[in-house]
Design a protein around this motif. Structure first.
Motif, PDB file in Angstrom:
ATOM      1  N   LEU A  48       0.811  -1.339   0.138  1.00 37.94           N
ATOM      2  CA  LEU A  48      -0.070   0.053   0.131  1.00 37.94           C
ATOM      3  C   LEU A  48       0.868   1.252  -0.209  1.00 37.94           C
ATOM      4  O   LEU A  48       0.586   2.281  -0.552  1.00 37.94           O
ATOM      5  CB  LEU A  48      -0.966  -0.041   1.188  1.00 37.94           C
ATOM      6  CG  LEU A  48      -2.049  -0.981   1.017  1.00 37.94           C
ATOM      7  CD1 LEU A  48      -3.206  -1.067   2.145  1.00 37.94           C
ATOM      8  CD2 LEU A  48      -2.702  -0.942  -0.089  1.00 37.94           C
ATOM      9  N   SER A  52       0.272   3.656  -3.213  1.00 38.01           N
ATOM     10  CA  SER A  52      -0.226   4.805  -3.238  1.00 38.01           C
ATOM     11  C   SER A  52       0.339   6.116  -3.731  1.00 38.01           C
ATOM     12  O   SER A  52      -0.134   7.225  -3.542  1.00 38.01           O
ATOM     13  CB  SER A  52      -0.617   5.002  -1.532  1.00 38.01           C
ATOM     14  OG  SER A  52       0.931   4.946  -0.992  1.00 38.01           O
ATOM     15  N   THR A 225       0.380   5.780   4.123  1.00 35.62           N
ATOM     16  CA  THR A 225      -0.415   5.570   2.979  1.00 35.62           C
ATOM     17  C   THR A 225      -1.302   6.659   2.899  1.00 35.62           C
ATOM     18  O   THR A 225      -1.509   7.173   1.376  1.00 35.62           O
ATOM     19  CB  THR A 225      -1.401   4.191   3.200  1.00 35.62           C
ATOM     20  OG1 THR A 225      -0.452   3.216   3.115  1.00 35.62           O
ATOM     21  CG2 THR A 225      -2.141   3.975   1.723  1.00 35.62           C
ATOM     22  N   LEU A 229      -1.686   9.840  -0.311  1.00 38.04           N
ATOM     23  CA  LEU A 229      -2.965  10.115  -0.929  1.00 38.04           C
ATOM     24  C   LEU A 229      -3.146  11.785  -0.626  1.00 38.04           C
ATOM     25  O   LEU A 229      -3.630  12.432  -1.459  1.00 38.04           O
ATOM     26  CB  LEU A 229      -4.164   9.315  -0.417  1.00 38.04           C
ATOM     27  CG  LEU A 229      -4.018   7.800  -0.629  1.00 38.04           C
ATOM     28  CD1 LEU A 229      -5.038   6.985  -0.267  1.00 38.04           C
ATOM     29  CD2 LEU A 229      -3.709   7.594  -2.179  1.00 38.04           C
TER      30      LEU A 229
END
Length: 283
Positions: A48, A52, A225, A229
């Motif tokens: 992840l 990401s 993560t 984002l």
């Protein structure tokens, strides 16, 4: 270059030297590489945290293409084109460099995570100088600012000292929102800068609370993560700003605009109708 500009660069350099003298070195803590989410899916280590970063690559390539595709962003100044090109190259490179780092986190790979970020940060600083202070000064500052970013990374790797890199990273985080509020904009939609700054702040909170967020979410997603984002939303908002904005005919700072709005709200007068009581006298 004007004397006042030389004085400004000279004062900045002296402040930097004094800061380096009076503050202790900041080595890279090795626990930084110990991220909360180390799960592996589909044979990808730290999956992840790796995937990401993909939004950076997407928005960086889109922004770079739109910079040159029929001048979609209407970048009328040469310095603007160079600055935004550097920014989107840095953003796209973050998608590659950060993914490479998270596959096997260590100091050597961290260089390729941080180097693209410094390119993006320093390009944004030059863009702000062009838009808010002076076009020529901003254009001239592009190369020195980029070199300062690269040198800060080299200094860290050679001397294990993060102080120059910390300055390159955090000074824009403070200066850019202040400039966005205090200085009159050249273009409309200036509030997008503040949205971008807000998401970057969320990204730093996510980074600092990596393990805590991983625990809160019952090991579904980590703070790091979420950091990726949230940070990817910064170029998203700036790309939207570039697509929507037009030349500002009435150049007023956001602070002055807010003051005018507050003054109008406070001085708004309400008209009340006075009702005359009925005459209760007996005729």
């Amino acid at each position: 270059m004007k004397k006042r500009t030389l004085w400004a660069w000279g004062v900045a350099f002296i402040c930097f030297v004094v800061l380096m003298i009076v503050t202790p070195a900041i080595p890279q803590p090795q626990e930084y590489h110990d991220f909360a989410d180390q799960r592996e899916f589909f044979g990808i280590p730290n999956t992840l945290n790796v995937v990401s970063n993909f939004p950076f690559l997407v928005i960086g390539v889109i922004g770079l293409v739109l910079c040159f595709y029929k001048n979609y962003f209407k970048l009328s100044l040469q310095g603007e084109l160079w600055g935004w090109t550097g920014f989107f190259i840095g953003v796209a490179a973050v998608g590659v460099g950060s993914s490479y780092y998270h596959l096997n986190p260590d100091d050597a790979r961290l260089v390729w995570d941080r180097l693209p970020m410094t390119i993006a940060f320093t390009s944004i600083m030059a863009i702000f100088i062009i838009e808010r202070i002076d076009e020529q000064k901003g254009t001239v500052s592009i190369i020195p600012l980029l070199l300062a970013g690269v040198i800060s990374i080299l200094y860290w790797r050679l001397f294990d000292d993060l102080r120059p890199y910390a300055i390159v990273q955090f000074v824009p985080c403070i200066v850019i929102p202040l400039m966005a509020i205090l200085l009159p904009p050249m273009y409309t939609h200036s509030t997008y800068w503040l949205w971008a700054a807000g998401f970057y702040l969320l990204a730093k909170i996510g980074e600092a609370m990596d393990k805590v967020i991983y625990k809160w979410t019952h090991q579904i997603v980590s703070g790091h993560t979420l950091k990726h984002l949230c940070a990817a939303m910064v170029p998203v908002f700036l790309t939207l700003m570039l697509a929507k904005r037009t030349v500002e005919t009435n150049r007023i700072s956001l602070l002055k605009t807010w003051k005018v709005s507050w003054t109008k709200a406070e001085s708004r007068e309400y008209t009340y109708t006075t009702v005359q009581p009925e005459d209760s006298r007996t005729h």
